[in-house]
Structures are given as C-alpha cells and as structure tokens.
Design a protein around this motif. Structure first.
Motif, PDB file in Angstrom:
ATOM      1  N   ALA A   1      -9.886   0.660  -7.865  1.00 16.57           N
ATOM      2  CA  ALA A   1      -9.276   1.955  -7.886  1.00 16.57           C
ATOM      3  C   ALA A   1      -7.871   1.625  -7.426  1.00 16.57           C
ATOM      4  CB  ALA A   1      -9.929   2.718  -6.828  1.00 16.57           C
ATOM      5  N   CYS A   2      -7.465   1.007  -6.587  1.00 18.37           N
ATOM      6  CA  CYS A   2      -5.985   0.703  -6.155  1.00 18.37           C
ATOM      7  C   CYS A   2      -5.153   0.484  -7.525  1.00 18.37           C
ATOM      8  CB  CYS A   2      -5.845  -0.678  -5.356  1.00 18.37           C
ATOM      9  SG  CYS A   2      -4.235  -0.643  -4.555  1.00 18.37           S
ATOM     10  N   PRO A   3      -4.165   1.390  -7.338  1.00 17.47           N
ATOM     11  CA  PRO A   3      -3.150   1.302  -8.545  1.00 17.47           C
ATOM     12  C   PRO A   3      -2.004   0.451  -8.571  1.00 17.47           C
ATOM     13  CG  PRO A   3      -2.635   3.122  -7.167  1.00 17.47           C
ATOM     14  CD  PRO A   3      -3.970   2.411  -6.586  1.00 17.47           C
ATOM     15  N   VAL A   4      -1.814  -0.232  -7.456  1.00 19.60           N
ATOM     16  CA  VAL A   4      -0.859  -1.248  -6.982  1.00 19.60           C
ATOM     17  C   VAL A   4      -1.525  -2.656  -6.509  1.00 19.60           C
ATOM     18  CG1 VAL A   4       0.846   0.616  -6.697  1.00 19.60           C
ATOM     19  CG2 VAL A   4      -0.772  -0.277  -4.562  1.00 19.60           C
ATOM     20  N   GLY A   5      -0.594  -3.233  -6.117  1.00 22.18           N
ATOM     21  CA  GLY A   5      -0.902  -4.549  -5.593  1.00 22.18           C
ATOM     22  C   GLY A   5      -1.485  -4.654  -4.285  1.00 22.18           C
ATOM     23  N   ALA A   6      -1.951  -3.639  -3.672  1.00 22.38           N
ATOM     24  CA  ALA A   6      -2.224  -3.895  -2.350  1.00 22.38           C
ATOM     25  C   ALA A   6      -3.643  -4.131  -2.053  1.00 22.38           C
ATOM     26  CB  ALA A   6      -2.361  -2.433  -1.539  1.00 22.38           C
ATOM     27  N   LEU A   7      -4.616  -4.013  -3.114  1.00 23.86           N
ATOM     28  CA  LEU A   7      -5.991  -4.715  -3.124  1.00 23.86           C
ATOM     29  C   LEU A   7      -6.063  -5.590  -4.173  1.00 23.86           C
ATOM     30  CD1 LEU A   7      -8.177  -1.630  -2.009  1.00 23.86           C
ATOM     31  CD2 LEU A   7      -7.368  -3.407  -0.719  1.00 23.86           C
ATOM     32  N   VAL A   8      -6.607  -6.497  -4.039  1.00 24.55           N
ATOM     33  CA  VAL A   8      -6.490  -7.685  -5.155  1.00 24.55           C
ATOM     34  C   VAL A   8      -7.551  -8.478  -5.094  1.00 24.55           C
ATOM     35  CG1 VAL A   8      -4.148  -7.548  -6.245  1.00 24.55           C
ATOM     36  CG2 VAL A   8      -4.885  -9.284  -4.588  1.00 24.55           C
TER      37      VAL A   8
ATOM     38  N   GLY B   1      -4.702   6.616  -1.127  1.00 22.37           N
ATOM     39  CA  GLY B   1      -6.078   7.051  -0.752  1.00 22.37           C
ATOM     40  C   GLY B   1      -7.131   6.861  -1.744  1.00 22.37           C
ATOM     41  N   ARG B   2      -6.735   6.437  -2.812  1.00 17.14           N
ATOM     42  CA  ARG B   2      -7.929   6.439  -3.831  1.00 17.14           C
ATOM     43  C   ARG B   2      -9.140   5.301  -3.471  1.00 17.14           C
ATOM     44  NH1 ARG B   2      -6.365   6.966  -9.725  1.00 17.14           N
ATOM     45  NH2 ARG B   2      -7.447   4.993 -10.049  1.00 17.14           N
ATOM     46  N   CYS B   3      -8.815   3.931  -2.640  1.00 22.38           N
ATOM     47  CA  CYS B   3      -9.634   3.231  -2.212  1.00 22.38           C
ATOM     48  C   CYS B   3     -10.467   3.883  -1.348  1.00 22.38           C
ATOM     49  CB  CYS B   3      -8.973   1.877  -1.500  1.00 22.38           C
ATOM     50  SG  CYS B   3      -7.928   2.550  -0.099  1.00 22.38           S
ATOM     51  N   VAL B   4     -10.151   4.696  -0.449  1.00 22.54           N
ATOM     52  CA  VAL B   4     -10.624   5.686   0.517  1.00 22.54           C
ATOM     53  C   VAL B   4     -11.989   6.436  -0.118  1.00 22.54           C
ATOM     54  CG1 VAL B   4     -11.042   7.081   2.236  1.00 22.54           C
ATOM     55  CG2 VAL B   4      -9.228   5.692   2.175  1.00 22.54           C
TER      56      VAL B   4
ATOM     57  N   CYS C   1       0.690  -1.203   0.176  1.00 24.84           N
ATOM     58  CA  CYS C   1       0.062   0.044  -0.142  1.00 24.84           C
ATOM     59  C   CYS C   1       0.750   1.287  -0.102  1.00 24.84           C
ATOM     60  CB  CYS C   1      -0.973  -0.114   1.299  1.00 24.84           C
ATOM     61  SG  CYS C   1      -1.853   1.474   1.444  1.00 24.84           S
ATOM     62  N   ILE C   2       0.530   2.073  -1.055  1.00 26.59           N
ATOM     63  CA  ILE C   2       1.468   3.286  -1.185  1.00 26.59           C
ATOM     64  C   ILE C   2       0.623   4.529  -0.513  1.00 26.59           C
ATOM     65  CG2 ILE C   2       2.721   2.677  -3.092  1.00 26.59           C
ATOM     66  CD1 ILE C   2       0.879   4.173  -4.774  1.00 26.59           C
ATOM     67  N   LEU C   3      -0.468   4.174   0.356  1.00 23.32           N
ATOM     68  CA  LEU C   3      -1.556   5.273   0.969  1.00 23.32           C
ATOM     69  C   LEU C   3      -1.953   6.235   0.075  1.00 23.32           C
ATOM     70  CD1 LEU C   3       0.389   5.097   4.314  1.00 23.32           C
ATOM     71  CD2 LEU C   3      -1.623   4.176   3.976  1.00 23.32           C
TER      72      LEU C   3
HETATM   73  S1  SF4 Z   1      -5.852   2.278  -3.194  1.00 25.64           S
HETATM   74 FE1  SF4 Z   1      -4.419   1.028  -2.884  1.00 25.64          FE
HETATM   75  S2  SF4 Z   1      -2.238   2.004  -2.460  1.00 25.64           S
HETATM   76 FE2  SF4 Z   1      -3.902   3.402  -2.439  1.00 25.64          FE
HETATM   77  S3  SF4 Z   1      -4.259   3.443  -0.173  1.00 25.64           S
HETATM   78 FE3  SF4 Z   1      -5.963   2.258  -0.920  1.00 25.64          FE
HETATM   79  S4  SF4 Z   1      -4.988   0.210  -0.543  1.00 25.64           S
HETATM   80 FE4  SF4 Z   1      -3.031   1.604  -0.495  1.00 25.64          FE
END
Ligand code: SF4
Ligand code: SF4
Ligand code: SF4
Ligand code: FES
Length: 377
Positions: free
Chosen positions: A225-232, A177-180, A173-175
C-alpha cells in the motif's frame, strides 16, 4: 449524458450518480482521471494528502474528491489552474517533508536525470529503492514539482532494519496513512497506527516497538500500500529496478485459496512477489508465505529429480524409473491385499485439477475410497 435527477457536471460532462457516491467515484466510473495519493481502494477515505482536490464552481475552497459526496447540480473542474497550483504546492511540501532525493536533486533537468538513473547500478544505495515505482515521484513529474522554496526536513527516526522482511525508512514517509488502513481496515491485523504528535508524528506499532516485537504478522499489505519508498521488501531492495524485471502473473502455490500474484523476475530469479490487486480471490492481499516465502524456488537444496532408496541410501533417479517403481509396487499391493489396503493423502499445495486426478486414480484405479486431504490432518 443523462436526464436523471441526480447529476453532477465534471469537466463539462453531465453525469448521473447514486446517493452517497463521492466525486472521485463518479469521475472514475466515467473514465475521468483524478490523481490520488492517500486514498486506498477498499478502505474509507481519509482526505489526508489533498492531491485529489478539485474546484467546485461557486465554492470558496477546493474540495477533496475522494472524501466529498457528489451533490446534485455540482459543477466540478478537475484540472483548473487553481487545482493544478494547489497540487503542485502540496507536492512541494511532501517532497520537503523527508529524504526525497530523487526529485530534489533531479529538479533542474528531469529527462537527463532519468536517463542517468536508468544507467545507474541497481545497488546504488544513494538512490531511493522505489525510484521508478513511486506514486509521489510520478505526481511530481506530472506537475513538475521540485520542492519549491521549502527546506528539506530530516527525520530524527532511524530506519528500522530489524526483521527479515520489511524495511521501514521513516525518512521517506509522507504520513499518508495508507499502511495504517491496509493493516487495520483491509487485513484487520491492527498492528500499526499513527503515533506521537505534530512534527514528531510517526507510524508506530504498539509502544513504538519494532515490527518483529509487535502484533505484526508480516503479511506485507502495508508495503504494497505504501506509495513511496518508506516501506520496502528487504530482500528486493536494490536487487533490480522495475524496468529491469519481468512481471509474471500466476497463482500462489502455498494453499487452496489460490491467491493471484505477480512474480517479479530478473535473470530467471524471483526478486519479489506482489498481490494482483485486480483479481479474485485476494484482490492484492497475501499472507507472509505467499509474499515472502519464495526462496525455495531458487534454493540449491531443492529436489529437482526423484530419489529412490537403494541399499538404504537415497539415490537420484529418472521420472520414468520412479513412476515405474511406484506403479509396480501399488499393483502388487493391490493384487496381494486388495485396494482397501492402500490409502492416499492429497495436498493443499497442488492444484484443484491435480487433486481431482488423485481422486479419480484412487477410486477408479486403486479401487478404494481411502482418500483424504492434508487440510483435514
Ligand atoms: S504508507 Fe508509506 S508513506 Fe504512507 S504513512 Fe505508511 S509508511 Fe508512510
Ligand atoms: S520515495 Fe519516491 S519521491 Fe521520495 S525519493 Fe523515493 S522515489 Fe523519490
Ligand atoms: S506487515 Fe501486515 S500486519 Fe505487519 S504492519 Fe504491515 S499490514 Fe500490518
Ligand atoms: S487522495 Fe484524496 S485526500 Fe488524498
């Protein structure tokens, strides 16, 4: 080019704008590309990631294009050497913020590493599941960022695997905030937010409970929305790399809204479903059924031929047999008791056109107005 009073210059092009438009909007309207990471379409800009920084002539600091309104006479450069080195530094910091092993370990020879990964087994769990569809990875490649002098950080938060749909890997997670924003501004579910502070910051549900014990409805908007591999997507993880799947555009079959989706297919099996961000009515959003409820398609329990009850037992039949039987029975009932002795219920699971045909068949062939729809049950 324009003589309009409100104009800015971007990379030497004089461009008009409406009051309140951001630099990013003006650039995109005129096909000038400025990279973004935290900016989520349809949500308010947060200015968190600083990937979209641009240089304004005369300004002391670089400014974020996604959150800075255009001002009359501004002269903007989107890829000056200052901008490029700032983006590279930001990417180095982001890479160091977690377990971004793809870019770090491939640092010395990107091309060789990419070829190596293409040949890797899909289920190699040492590699990030988002390899090949990660915005951070793409940007690192574009700006040749490999982590710089920073030490890679390790999160103390273990991955959350406790629900059937979504894996939350805090180490990637790069924080941003897109998921929020996806959860709170797009879906308005308000299930997650930033929690804790400083180096402990984490995206949390209320009381930092697992998603399954929270207000989360598993729409998966945050995953998309997550741009990386933090949410799959849990089921899709390590089933196929994007270059081994085919994307098929279609309509969700679950209800009459008709959400536009992509099926990601490998070996004739659906691996995952994503919303089509460019098409109405859903513009990428889906509900839990549309996004995660696709296993029926390949289920071994799925009925693939009609069944006719013979001597109390359901037996497989051909479509011709089944349709003839229905036709004969309906004709007899209509002849014996009249059309109004028959009622027809249609379904939200079929298309508008099929519902129209059922309507015509009921009124014109069966001679009754006894037709209704499951949405009113
Ligand atoms: S969208 Fe993904 S990378 Fe960005 S804060 Fe949420 S979990 Fe982390
Ligand atoms: S999240 Fe992106 S940058 Fe990080 S390891 Fe995965 S693919 Fe690489
Ligand atoms: S799945 Fe939907 S409700 Fe749950 S956290 Fe993600 S966006 Fe919010
Ligand atoms: S995209 Fe502008 S700050 Fe992240």
């Amino acid at each position: 080019m324009t003589t309009n009073k409100n104009y800015i210059i971007i990379n030497g092009n004089k461009l008009s704008f409406e009051q309140g438009e951001t630099i990013l909007n003006v650039a995109r309207k005129n096909s000038i590309e400025i990279p973004t990471l935290c900016k989520l379409k349809g949500a308010s800009p947060t200015g968190t990631c600083r990937i979209c920084v641009v240089e304004a002539k005369g300004a002391k600091e670089l400014i974020t294009a996604c959150s800075t309104p255009a001002e009359n006479g501004m002269d903007i450069m989107t890829e000056s050497s200052n901008v490029v080195s700032s983006r590279k530094e930001t990417l180095n910091i982001l890479l160091a913020s977690g377990n971004h092993n793809c870019a770090i370990s491939g640092a010395k020879d990107w091309t060789r590493f990419q070829l190596k990964v293409c040949k890797e087994e899909d289920n190699n769990e040492e590699l990030c599941p988002s390899w090949g569809e990660c915005k951070l990875q793409d940007l690192c490649f574009r700006y040749q960022a490999t982590g710089g002098q920073y030490q890679q950080d390790r999160t103390k938060y273990p991955a959350e695997l406790a629900n059937p749909f979504i894996i939350r890997d805090f180490s990637r997670c790069i924080l941003c905030g897109r998921c929020v924003q996806a959860c709170n501004e797009i879906q308005v579910n308000e299930a997650i937010n930033f929690g804790y502070k400083g180096a402990d910051t984490k995206i949390v549900a209320a009381d930092d409970k697992p998603l399954k014990d929270s207000a989360c409805v598993f729409c998966g908007e945050c995953v998309q929305a997550c741009p990386v591999g933090a949410l799959v997507e849990k089921e899709a993880r390590y089933t196929a790399r994007p270059w081994k799947t085919e994307k098929v555009k279609t309509t969700c079959t679950y209800c009459g809204v008709g959400c536009q989706i992509f099926l990601h297919i490998r070996d004739n099996k659906i691996i995952k479903v994503t919303g089509n961000a460019e098409a109405a009515p859903n513009y990428g959003s889906l509900c839990v059924k549309g996004r995660f409820g696709f296993d029926f398609v390949n289920s071994s329990e799925r009925l693939v031929s009609p069944l006719i009850r013979k001597e109390g037992e359901l037996k497989e039949a051909t479509w011709a047999e089944a349709l003839n039987l229905i036709g004969n029975k309906l004709s007899k009932i209509k002849a014996d008791y009249g059309g109004d002795s028959i009622g027809v219920l249609t379904s939200a699971r079929i298309t508008n056109e099929e519902n129209y045909i059922a309507n015509k068949f009921t009124r014109a062939v069966l001679n009754t107005n006894n037709i209704d729809h499951c949405a009113r049950l």
